[in-house]
Every structure is written in C-alpha cells, then in structure tokens.
Design a protein around this motif. Structure first.
Motif, mmCIF file in Angstrom:
data_model
loop_
_atom_site.group_PDB
_atom_site.id
_atom_site.type_symbol
_atom_site.label_atom_id
_atom_site.label_comp_id
_atom_site.label_asym_id
_atom_site.label_seq_id
_atom_site.Cartn_x
_atom_site.Cartn_y
_atom_site.Cartn_z
ATOM 1 N N ASN A 234 -9.048 15.382 -3.101
ATOM 2 C CA ASN A 234 -9.375 13.967 -3.301
ATOM 3 C C ASN A 234 -8.190 13.061 -2.974
ATOM 4 O O ASN A 234 -8.353 12.010 -2.342
ATOM 5 N N ALA A 235 -6.993 13.464 -3.405
ATOM 6 C CA ALA A 235 -5.802 12.653 -3.149
ATOM 7 C C ALA A 235 -5.516 12.560 -1.656
ATOM 8 O O ALA A 235 -5.181 11.478 -1.146
ATOM 9 N N ALA A 236 -5.650 13.658 -0.937
ATOM 10 C CA ALA A 236 -5.377 13.661 0.502
ATOM 11 C C ALA A 236 -6.324 12.727 1.245
ATOM 12 O O ALA A 236 -5.902 11.954 2.118
ATOM 13 N N ALA A 237 -7.605 12.778 0.902
ATOM 14 C CA ALA A 237 -8.593 11.912 1.560
ATOM 15 C C ALA A 237 -8.333 10.446 1.241
ATOM 16 O O ALA A 237 -8.441 9.566 2.112
ATOM 17 N N TYR A 238 -7.978 10.175 0.007
ATOM 18 C CA TYR A 238 -7.712 8.795 -0.433
ATOM 19 C C TYR A 238 -6.464 8.240 0.243
ATOM 20 O O TYR A 238 -6.451 7.101 0.728
ATOM 21 N N ILE A 239 -5.413 9.043 0.315
ATOM 22 C CA ILE A 239 -4.169 8.612 0.955
ATOM 23 C C ILE A 239 -4.388 8.343 2.438
ATOM 24 O O ILE A 239 -3.856 7.368 2.992
ATOM 25 N N GLU A 240 -5.182 9.164 3.086
ATOM 26 C CA GLU A 240 -5.489 8.942 4.508
ATOM 27 C C GLU A 240 -6.199 7.602 4.704
ATOM 28 O O GLU A 240 -5.891 6.828 5.627
ATOM 29 N N LYS A 241 -7.135 7.290 3.824
ATOM 30 C CA LYS A 241 -7.880 6.029 3.886
ATOM 31 C C LYS A 241 -6.950 4.828 3.667
ATOM 32 O O LYS A 241 -7.027 3.829 4.407
ATOM 33 N N LEU A 242 -6.078 4.926 2.681
ATOM 34 C CA LEU A 242 -5.136 3.845 2.405
ATOM 35 C C LEU A 242 -4.140 3.662 3.549
ATOM 36 O O LEU A 242 -3.778 2.528 3.901
ATOM 37 N N THR A 243 -3.697 4.755 4.136
ATOM 38 C CA THR A 243 -2.742 4.687 5.249
ATOM 39 C C THR A 243 -3.331 3.962 6.450
ATOM 40 O O THR A 243 -2.659 3.133 7.089
ATOM 41 N N TYR B 86 -9.207 -0.411 -5.839
ATOM 42 C CA TYR B 86 -7.878 -0.698 -5.303
ATOM 43 C C TYR B 86 -7.951 -0.874 -3.789
ATOM 44 O O TYR B 86 -7.364 -1.827 -3.239
ATOM 45 N N TYR B 87 -8.645 0.022 -3.114
ATOM 46 C CA TYR B 87 -8.798 -0.111 -1.653
ATOM 47 C C TYR B 87 -9.475 -1.438 -1.313
ATOM 48 O O TYR B 87 -9.020 -2.174 -0.434
ATOM 49 N N GLY B 88 -10.551 -1.767 -2.016
ATOM 50 C CA GLY B 88 -11.280 -3.002 -1.754
ATOM 51 C C GLY B 88 -10.459 -4.238 -2.054
ATOM 52 O O GLY B 88 -10.516 -5.241 -1.327
ATOM 53 N N LEU C 56 -5.674 1.670 6.401
ATOM 54 C CA LEU C 56 -5.762 0.251 6.059
ATOM 55 C C LEU C 56 -4.398 -0.415 6.208
ATOM 56 O O LEU C 56 -4.286 -1.528 6.756
ATOM 57 N N ASP C 57 -3.357 0.241 5.755
ATOM 58 C CA ASP C 57 -1.998 -0.281 5.833
ATOM 59 C C ASP C 57 -1.574 -0.502 7.283
ATOM 60 O O ASP C 57 -1.032 -1.559 7.641
ATOM 61 N N GLN C 58 -1.830 0.463 8.121
ATOM 62 C CA GLN C 58 -1.438 0.370 9.528
ATOM 63 C C GLN C 58 -2.198 -0.740 10.244
ATOM 64 O O GLN C 58 -1.616 -1.497 11.040
ATOM 65 N N SER C 59 -3.477 -0.857 9.967
ATOM 66 C CA SER C 59 -4.297 -1.910 10.574
ATOM 67 C C SER C 59 -3.797 -3.293 10.168
ATOM 68 O O SER C 59 -3.715 -4.220 10.987
ATOM 69 N N ALA C 60 -3.437 -3.455 8.889
ATOM 70 C CA ALA C 60 -2.965 -4.744 8.386
ATOM 71 C C ALA C 60 -1.654 -5.150 9.041
ATOM 72 O O ALA C 60 -1.459 -6.325 9.391
ATOM 73 N N LYS C 61 -0.760 -4.213 9.232
ATOM 74 C CA LYS C 61 0.536 -4.532 9.841
ATOM 75 C C LYS C 61 0.360 -5.056 11.266
ATOM 76 O O LYS C 61 1.077 -5.966 11.700
ATOM 77 N N ILE D 27 0.825 -1.220 0.000
ATOM 78 C CA ILE D 27 0.000 0.000 0.000
ATOM 79 C C ILE D 27 0.853 1.262 0.000
ATOM 80 O O ILE D 27 0.466 2.277 -0.593
ATOM 81 N N GLN D 28 2.019 1.224 0.651
ATOM 82 C CA GLN D 28 2.873 2.411 0.640
ATOM 83 C C GLN D 28 3.305 2.756 -0.784
ATOM 84 O O GLN D 28 3.422 3.929 -1.131
ATOM 85 N N ASN D 29 3.519 1.744 -1.608
ATOM 86 C CA ASN D 29 3.806 2.005 -3.021
ATOM 87 C C ASN D 29 2.562 2.514 -3.742
ATOM 88 O O ASN D 29 2.647 3.396 -4.598
ATOM 89 N N GLY D 30 1.406 1.943 -3.395
ATOM 90 C CA GLY D 30 0.147 2.425 -3.970
ATOM 91 C C GLY D 30 -0.056 3.903 -3.690
ATOM 92 O O GLY D 30 -0.534 4.652 -4.556
#
Length: 313
Positions: free
Chosen positions: A176-185, A296-298, A187-192, A148-151
């Motif tokens: 839009n990019a800021a909101a999307y990056i926050e959402k992806l971040t 991509y998020y899903g 998810l990434d942290q939760s997965a780790k 996700i960090q690469n995403g």
C-alpha cells in the motif's frame, strides 16, 4: 449427568480460550478484541495517510475533526478514551500539537504512553523550517506536509512503525505504501512542471497564515502572508502594511485564503489592492468527506492546481 458435565467442560474450554486470546493479544501489543492494532492520528491529514498505508488492518481514531485548527484543541472524552486504549499514536511533531497549550502531550502522558515507544512523530527526518516573527526565529514551522516530498517521508515513517508493531501485516503495509508513494510522486513532478512555466514576477503566494514556506520552497515561489501562525495576533495594522508592500512590489494577479480561517483580513487586502481572492486552499485540515480535498492527495492536488492556475492569470 454426562451431558451436564460436557456442557460445563465446553464452557470451561471457551473460558480458557478467551484467556489465551487476551494473553496472546496483550503480548503482541494489541488491545482490540478484533485483533487489530489500535492507532491514533492527531489530525485528518495524518489519519488519511494511515488509512492509505494500513487499509482495514488497523482500528483508527483521528482526534482533531476536519475543518478544525489543530494548533490549539480541546480533546473530547472519546479522544481521551481512545488514547488510553491505543497501541500506536501518530502526531505531526514540530510543536503542532505539543506547542502552545501542549494538549496532545498532556493527553498521551496522562494515558501512560511514551514517546518513541507508543508515540511517534511522522515528521521524523524532515528538515524543519522556522517561524520568522520577532522572537519566534527558533520555533519550528509545523506545516511540512505541504511539500509532497515531506508528505512521502510521513508515509514512510507510518509504514515503518506499522510494520514494527504489526509484522504479520508487513506485506500489506509495504504494498500500500509503495503504491501511494508512486501516486504522490507523480503529482509532485507534474506540479513542478506547471510552476516552472509561471513568470517570475507573478510567483508570490499571498495567504492569511504563513503556512506555505515548505510549499513555496518546493515549487519555486515566494510566500507572503498576513500573520505567521493561527495562534498569533491576526490582521494587525503592521501585518497588513507588510503584506501590502510585498504585493505592490510584484505583478501577482490573485490572492488566496485558507479554508480553516476567516476571510475577513484577506477581504481587506483584496479591497486595498484590487486583486481577487482566487480560491480557498487547504492547510491544517482536509475538506469535509465527499468534497474536493477530502484526502491528502486530493488536498495537495487542489492546492497545486488552484495556486498554479491563479498565478498564471
């Protein structure tokens, strides 16, 4: 007579307005009659990222259909036409679309598009991993988006290009990019956190294709696979022997198979080891629209949830 001249005059003004519109749009790099930037994405993953950043501010054409392997692809007439008309073309890079038959490079060069002018690799700035088969050690592994960090770097690159090519919509792209990056971040942290709780002797991710090097490095697991990349020989006796040895050296509880490949080889591995195939996971394409994994998020959430659940058994 006056009325007739007035009509003629109005028609002339309308014609001049049309000419002015065309010149104005050409000068700003926009060829769409709607005034929107015309954007190409080579596959569904990149296309969805563009949608998240751009919203309805661009006219988007995604080349490789969902469920289709992008490594080797035969462009359709509508792909060629859209490429000719495009203002911006986004591709993954790392030889995903330009290696092998080089279908994308041929197509954009035939359309007169140039790298770094209209054609941009969304993987720019990502540290590449490499293939490991004999003779392939110097070839880049294209599957960087599975970390996700690469995403997030992909998203930032898309945002940068869209702002450069369409500055009047800068605030929309940034928001839009800021909101999307926050959402992806998040998810990434939760997965780790989830993967940190899996016992070390179960942390082996067994898949058909060697597409999960970036994913495995990001989440602290070891990748094992039957073949290196989908364009290679698949399921040879030597490949099967190697993956079986890796499985038997661990306590890995389950296997996985990708949505874009035949399960035939993994079925054989399952039969040999007695391990179940826990789930289908996504690599080179999003799921069909309306299905889990259709963004991509899903897609990443599905993979992260299913893989962590399976390895925790």
């Amino acid at each position: 007579m006056i009325k007739r001249l007035t009509i003629v005059g109005l028609a002339a003004l309308a014609l001049l307005a049309g000419v002015f519109y065309f010149v104005n749009e050409s000068q700003t790099g926009k060829t769409s009659r709607s005034g929107k930037l015309q954007v190409i994405a080579t596959n569904s993953i990149i296309g969805n990222m563009v949608e998240e950043v751009a919203g309805n501010k661009v006219k988007l054409h995604t080349i490789v259909p969902r469920g289709t392997d992008p490594h080797e692809y035969e462009p359709r007439p509508q792909d060629v036409k859209a490429t000719q008309e495009a203002d911006v073309l986004f591709h993954n890079g790392f030889n995903l679309e330009t290696g092998g038959s080089g279908w994308f490079k041929k197509m954009y060069q035939n359309a007169g598009k140039k790298a770094n002018e209209q054609v941009f690799a969304v993987s720019d700035g990502v540290a590449a991993k490499h293939l490991t088969d004999a003779g392939k050690e110097n070839e880049m592994d294209p599957h960087a988006w599975l970390d996700i960090q690469n995403g997030i770097k992909y998203v930032q690159n898309i945002e940068k290009v869209l702002i450069e090519k369409d500055p009047k919509n800068k605030s929309t792209y940034q928001k839009n990019a800021a909101a999307y990056i926050e959402k992806l971040t998040k998810l990434d942290q939760s997965a780790k956190t989830k993967f940190n709780n899996i016992p070390a002797d179960k942390k082996l991710l067994v898949t058909s294709e060697g597409a999960f090097k970036y994913f495995s490095a990001a989440y602290g697991i070891t990748p094992a696979f039957i073949w290196e990349i989908n364009t290679e020989s698949q399921g040879t006796p030597e490949q099967m022997k190697t993956v079986l040895e890796k499985i038997r050296a661990t306590k890995v509880p389950v296997l996985f198979v990708e949505s874009s490949v035949s399960p035939k080889s993994m079925d054989k591995v399952s039969k040999e080891t007695g391990l179940p195939i826990y789930a289908k996971i996504y690599t080179d394409s999003l799921a069909k629209e309306g299905k889990p994994g259709d963004t991509y998020y899903g897609m990443m959430k599905w993979n992260l949830d299913k893989i962590s659940e399976g390895l925790s058994k």
